[in-house]
Structure formats: C-alpha cells, structure tokens
Design a protein around this motif. Structure first.
Motif, mmCIF file in Angstrom:
data_model
loop_
_atom_site.group_PDB
_atom_site.id
_atom_site.type_symbol
_atom_site.label_atom_id
_atom_site.label_comp_id
_atom_site.label_asym_id
_atom_site.label_seq_id
_atom_site.Cartn_x
_atom_site.Cartn_y
_atom_site.Cartn_z
ATOM 1 N N SER A 169 0.825 -1.214 0.000
ATOM 2 C CA SER A 169 0.000 0.000 0.000
ATOM 3 C C SER A 169 0.855 1.259 0.000
ATOM 4 C CB SER A 169 -0.947 -0.001 1.205
ATOM 5 O OG SER A 169 -0.227 -0.141 2.410
ATOM 6 N N ASP A 170 2.139 1.157 0.332
ATOM 7 C CA ASP A 170 3.028 2.327 0.260
ATOM 8 C C ASP A 170 3.111 2.870 -1.161
ATOM 9 O OD1 ASP A 170 3.658 2.582 2.915
ATOM 10 O OD2 ASP A 170 5.502 1.408 2.782
ATOM 11 N N ALA A 171 2.798 2.026 -2.157
ATOM 12 C CA ALA A 171 2.841 2.467 -3.553
ATOM 13 C C ALA A 171 1.799 3.538 -3.843
ATOM 14 C CB ALA A 171 2.631 1.274 -4.481
ATOM 15 N N CYS A 172 0.711 3.583 -3.059
ATOM 16 C CA CYS A 172 -0.304 4.605 -3.318
ATOM 17 C C CYS A 172 -0.648 5.445 -2.100
ATOM 18 C CB CYS A 172 -1.565 3.981 -3.925
ATOM 19 S SG CYS A 172 -2.385 2.765 -2.929
ATOM 20 N N ALA A 173 -0.292 5.011 -0.906
ATOM 21 C CA ALA A 173 -0.584 5.802 0.296
ATOM 22 C C ALA A 173 0.342 5.373 1.433
ATOM 23 C CB ALA A 173 -2.037 5.623 0.713
ATOM 24 N N ALA A 232 -1.099 -2.893 -9.726
ATOM 25 C CA ALA A 232 -0.927 -1.603 -9.054
ATOM 26 C C ALA A 232 -1.698 -1.557 -7.755
ATOM 27 C CB ALA A 232 -1.424 -0.475 -9.963
ATOM 28 N N CYS A 233 -1.288 -0.659 -6.881
ATOM 29 C CA CYS A 233 -2.102 -0.280 -5.735
ATOM 30 C C CYS A 233 -3.011 0.832 -6.264
ATOM 31 C CB CYS A 233 -1.233 0.216 -4.590
ATOM 32 S SG CYS A 233 -2.189 0.730 -3.148
ATOM 33 N N LEU A 234 -4.317 0.587 -6.328
ATOM 34 C CA LEU A 234 -5.257 1.559 -6.894
ATOM 35 C C LEU A 234 -5.614 2.665 -5.922
ATOM 36 C CD1 LEU A 234 -7.757 -0.793 -8.762
ATOM 37 C CD2 LEU A 234 -5.895 0.555 -9.730
ATOM 38 N N ALA A 235 -5.785 2.308 -4.642
ATOM 39 C CA ALA A 235 -6.188 3.300 -3.639
ATOM 40 C C ALA A 235 -5.951 2.735 -2.253
ATOM 41 C CB ALA A 235 -7.660 3.660 -3.810
ATOM 42 N N ALA A 283 -6.644 -0.951 1.662
ATOM 43 C CA ALA A 283 -5.906 -0.780 0.412
ATOM 44 C C ALA A 283 -6.542 -1.684 -0.639
ATOM 45 C CB ALA A 283 -4.440 -1.130 0.594
#
Length: 186
Positions: free
Chosen positions: A26-30, A45-48, A127
């Motif tokens: 989840s660090d990839a998006c938040a 991908a991490c979408l959100a 996530a």
C-alpha cells in the motif's frame, strides 16, 4: 563424481519453468503507519488506500466505484454482484491467502481486491490492488492489526473473442464440403 550431479541440478534449474511472483504494498499509493501487501503472479498496481471503511457502498471505495468499478463479492457476508467468487483464508489475523473464481475474468476486463483492517487506529485502514489477468490466487499481509474483510471488484467487460482468419477459412471449407456431400447424395 561431484561435478555431474551439480551439473545436472544446474541444467534442471535452467530448464524448469520458474513461477514468478511479485509483491505490491500500500506504500505504492498511500504511505502510512500500516502496510498492506499482496503477493501473486503479477499485481498490477495499488489503486487506492486510505482511512475509514470499504464496503462496496460508496464509503472509502467511492472514487473506485464512481470510476466504473463494480462491487463483485466480499469475504465476510453475502453481497456483491457474484456472491462466493472471493474466498479468504486467514493463516493468522495478519496474513493469509485468497482465491478468486476464474469466472471473474470471463465477466470483467479488470479485477481488483481490497483489504480492510479491523481496527482504525493507524492509516491507511484499507488498500485496493489491481491484479493481472487470470490471477486466481495469492497471499496477503497486514503489518499491524488484523483483517476485517476483503472485497473483490470488477471493471468493464472483456473483449469478445473474434475467430482468426484461418479458423474462419477452415469453417468455410468445412461448410462447402458438407454442402458438396449433400448434393452428391441427392
């Protein structure tokens, strides 16, 4: 004597198909105090990720749902468009595995899976990760606090399969041959 078995093992290792898996966090998006991760053949991908709840009813996942994603199934109760398509196994409250019904990939063009922590004292609380085509299983972890539930999302419809020109040609030849046989019998 020792070199032959070593050489044989090296040849087998090179010739054997290698199952590649990747991990997305989840660090990839938040980035935050809590980390969610998914490991599968390919995680796109991490979408959100964010605070609050995801439940398929426009809470934390509202931007995803408003962008055309569909709530497909949840791990903790009946719900979604296709109940029973998501299966979660907890090895502990912080790790486990998931299985997705392969029909999801025949029904939707893209698939995503979301994980919600059971406690809200750290961010992110949830996530959502997009998975590569035909990813039917993988593993998940949460760095702190346990899993509350997981949600499966789908987007779009897969493109219809169009026969290749060679296949159409063979079908046409078969039809002509069948018509020719029919004429001869009369």
């Amino acid at each position: 004597m020792f070199i032959k078995p070593l050489l044989a093992a090296a040849v087998l290792a090179i010739a054997s198909p290698i199952a590649l898996a990747n991990t997305m966090t989840s660090d990839a998006c938040a980035p935050g105090a809590r980390d969610f991760s998914v490991t599968a053949d390919a995680v796109v991908a991490c979408l959100a990720a964010g605070p609050g709840n995801i439940n398929g009813n426009n809470q934390g996942d509202a931007s995803l749902l408003n962008a055309g994603w569909v709530y497909v199934d949840t791990s903790n109760a009946a719900g979604g468009a296709h109940d029973g398509w998501l299966s979660i196994i907890n090895n502990s409250d912080k790790a486990g595995s998931f299985t997705i019904n392969s029909s999801a990939y025949a029904t939707y063009d893209r698939i995503a899976i979301g994980f919600k922590s059971g406690e809200g004292q750290m961010d992110p609380d949830w996530a959502i990760f997009e998975l590569a085509d035909n990813t039917i299983n993988g593993t998940w972890t949460i760095s702190s606090q346990g899993l509350s539930h997981a949600i499966l999302y789908g987007f779009g419809t897969p493109p219809s399969q169009v026969p290749e020109p060679g296949t159409l040609g063979l079908m046409g030849l078969g039809l002509l041959a069948a018509l020719g046989l029919r004429r001869r019998r009369k």
